[in-house]
Motif scaffolding. Structure first.
Motif, PDB file in Angstrom:
ATOM      1  N   UNK A   1      -6.061   3.111  -7.720  1.00  0.00           N
ATOM      2  CA  UNK A   1      -6.987   3.675  -6.740  1.00  0.00           C
ATOM      3  C   UNK A   1      -6.952   2.905  -5.428  1.00  0.00           C
ATOM      4  N   UNK A   2      -6.762   1.590  -5.477  1.00  0.00           N
ATOM      5  CA  UNK A   2      -6.791   0.780  -4.265  1.00  0.00           C
ATOM      6  C   UNK A   2      -5.657   1.138  -3.309  1.00  0.00           C
TER       7      UNK A   2
ATOM      8  N   UNK B   1       0.815  -1.211   0.000  1.00  0.00           N
ATOM      9  CA  UNK B   1       0.000   0.000   0.000  1.00  0.00           C
ATOM     10  C   UNK B   1       0.856   1.271   0.000  1.00  0.00           C
ATOM     11  N   UNK B   2       2.141   1.128   0.248  1.00  0.00           N
ATOM     12  CA  UNK B   2       3.014   2.296   0.314  1.00  0.00           C
ATOM     13  C   UNK B   2       4.099   2.294  -0.758  1.00  0.00           C
ATOM     14  N   UNK B   3       4.481   1.112  -1.201  1.00  0.00           N
ATOM     15  CA  UNK B   3       5.528   0.997  -2.218  1.00  0.00           C
ATOM     16  C   UNK B   3       4.996   0.121  -3.349  1.00  0.00           C
ATOM     17  N   UNK B   4       4.120   0.674  -4.194  1.00  0.00           N
ATOM     18  CA  UNK B   4       3.484  -0.132  -5.260  1.00  0.00           C
ATOM     19  C   UNK B   4       4.398  -0.343  -6.461  1.00  0.00           C
ATOM     20  N   UNK B   5       5.605  -0.858  -6.195  1.00  0.00           N
ATOM     21  CA  UNK B   5       6.564  -1.076  -7.280  1.00  0.00           C
ATOM     22  C   UNK B   5       6.184  -2.323  -8.070  1.00  0.00           C
ATOM     23  N   UNK B   6       5.909  -3.398  -7.348  1.00  0.00           N
ATOM     24  CA  UNK B   6       5.444  -4.634  -7.981  1.00  0.00           C
ATOM     25  C   UNK B   6       3.921  -4.600  -7.992  1.00  0.00           C
TER      26      UNK B   6
ATOM     27  N   UNK C   1       1.110  16.150  -2.071  1.00  0.00           N
ATOM     28  CA  UNK C   1       0.874  15.429  -3.325  1.00  0.00           C
ATOM     29  C   UNK C   1       1.466  16.199  -4.497  1.00  0.00           C
ATOM     30  N   UNK C   2       1.267  17.523  -4.504  1.00  0.00           N
ATOM     31  CA  UNK C   2       1.795  18.346  -5.592  1.00  0.00           C
ATOM     32  C   UNK C   2       3.318  18.296  -5.646  1.00  0.00           C
ATOM     33  N   UNK C   3       3.952  18.183  -4.479  1.00  0.00           N
ATOM     34  CA  UNK C   3       5.416  18.219  -4.429  1.00  0.00           C
ATOM     35  C   UNK C   3       6.055  16.853  -4.601  1.00  0.00           C
ATOM     36  N   UNK C   4       5.481  15.832  -3.953  1.00  0.00           N
ATOM     37  CA  UNK C   4       6.134  14.525  -3.929  1.00  0.00           C
ATOM     38  C   UNK C   4       5.331  13.403  -4.598  1.00  0.00           C
ATOM     39  N   UNK C   5       4.079  13.663  -4.960  1.00  0.00           N
ATOM     40  CA  UNK C   5       3.225  12.597  -5.472  1.00  0.00           C
ATOM     41  C   UNK C   5       3.764  11.894  -6.697  1.00  0.00           C
ATOM     42  N   UNK C   6       4.463  12.631  -7.565  1.00  0.00           N
ATOM     43  CA  UNK C   6       4.966  12.026  -8.798  1.00  0.00           C
ATOM     44  C   UNK C   6       5.958  10.901  -8.537  1.00  0.00           C
ATOM     45  N   UNK C   7       6.578  10.905  -7.359  1.00  0.00           N
ATOM     46  CA  UNK C   7       7.557   9.871  -7.045  1.00  0.00           C
ATOM     47  C   UNK C   7       6.910   8.549  -6.630  1.00  0.00           C
ATOM     48  N   UNK C   8       5.618   8.587  -6.299  1.00  0.00           N
ATOM     49  CA  UNK C   8       4.906   7.370  -5.888  1.00  0.00           C
ATOM     50  C   UNK C   8       3.663   7.142  -6.753  1.00  0.00           C
ATOM     51  N   UNK C   9       3.698   7.651  -7.993  1.00  0.00           N
ATOM     52  CA  UNK C   9       2.625   7.441  -8.963  1.00  0.00           C
ATOM     53  C   UNK C   9       1.302   8.086  -8.530  1.00  0.00           C
ATOM     54  N   UNK C  10       1.388   9.150  -7.722  1.00  0.00           N
ATOM     55  CA  UNK C  10       0.174   9.849  -7.283  1.00  0.00           C
ATOM     56  C   UNK C  10       0.277  11.319  -7.696  1.00  0.00           C
ATOM     57  N   UNK C  11      -0.153  11.594  -8.901  1.00  0.00           N
ATOM     58  CA  UNK C  11      -0.123  12.966  -9.388  1.00  0.00           C
ATOM     59  C   UNK C  11      -1.347  13.732  -8.873  1.00  0.00           C
ATOM     60  N   UNK C  12      -1.252  15.056  -8.795  1.00  0.00           N
ATOM     61  CA  UNK C  12      -2.376  15.852  -8.283  1.00  0.00           C
ATOM     62  C   UNK C  12      -3.694  15.583  -8.999  1.00  0.00           C
ATOM     63  N   UNK C  13      -3.620  15.333 -10.326  1.00  0.00           N
ATOM     64  CA  UNK C  13      -4.848  15.067 -11.080  1.00  0.00           C
ATOM     65  C   UNK C  13      -5.527  13.793 -10.585  1.00  0.00           C
TER      66      UNK C  13
END
Length: 209
Positions: A122-123, A26-31, A84-96
């Motif tokens: 989303x999950x 739930x925190x590192x969705x790499x796989x 989210x705006x600052x760091x979300x892109x690093x965990x596949x969570x963009x502001x949109x």
């Protein structure tokens, strides 16, 4: 240490390690979760072990979701949006995406949470806006558990069946991903078409009125 070695290390802790993997996903969705679940399913030796895997992975998923929920509730909407705006892109969570997940809760909270557990991205992050919006915790927990059960059980069972079939789990995981993407795309197209028709009908009614 490569991914296979890390996976084996966690499995060395037994069911506790399995639960930790489900929680960490739930925190590192790499796989992708469906690949992880199928791999876990291949470790089940019998039906009892498979049932225990289902229970433990659901518990781990719920634990991870509650952690996101608690974070969102404690930090608040404004600060979460900035993070989210600052760091979300690093965990596949963009502001949109975060905004779409937040907007989804304009409808029935229980069903959005439940079915959100069956949508790959989303999950992972749906619990964050749920915490920000301070949704009822009991209803959120129950819906998350049911959704995780619906998501986890088929992939664990598939891995269990593949255990002695001779098929490569990675290859099956790849085609499963393709099928899921195709299904999600079809659902989105259907939803958009239906929404467009509803809007057109409302416009016609408004014009006649």
């Amino acid at each position: 240490m490569d991914a296979a070695a890390l996976f084996s290390t966690w499995l060395g802790f037994g069911l506790a390690g399995v639960g930790a993997l489900a929680f960490a996903e739930k925190f590192v969705p790499i796989v992708p979760s469906y690949v992880l679940l199928m791999l876990l399913g291949t470790t089940a030796m019998d039906g009892t072990a498979l049932a225990l895997l289902v229970i433990v992975t659901v518990a781990g998923s719920v634990g991870g979701a509650l952690a996101w929920y608690g974070f969102g509730r404690a930090v608040g909407g404004a600060r979460v949006a900035r993070l989210v705006a600052r760091f979300g892109k690093y965990v596949f969570l963009r502001p949109e995406l975060y905004q779409r997940l937040t907007d989804a809760y304009r409808n029935n909270h229980f069903w959005v949470t439940l079915f959100g557990q069956t949508v790959p991205v989303a999950r992972v992050y749906l619990a964050l806006p749920a915490g920000v919006l301070r949704l009822d915790l009991l209803a959120f927990t129950v819906a998350t558990a049911l959704g995780a059960l619906i998501w986890n059980m088929p992939f664990l069972s598939l891995g269990y069946m593949l255990r002695s079939s001779g098929h490569d789990v990675t290859v099956v995981g790849f085609w499963t991903a393709i099928a899921l993407i195709a299904a999600e795309t079809l659902i989105l197209v259907v939803v958009r078409v239906c929404r467009s028709r509803v809007m057109q009908r409302r416009a016609l009614v408004a014009d006649r009125g």
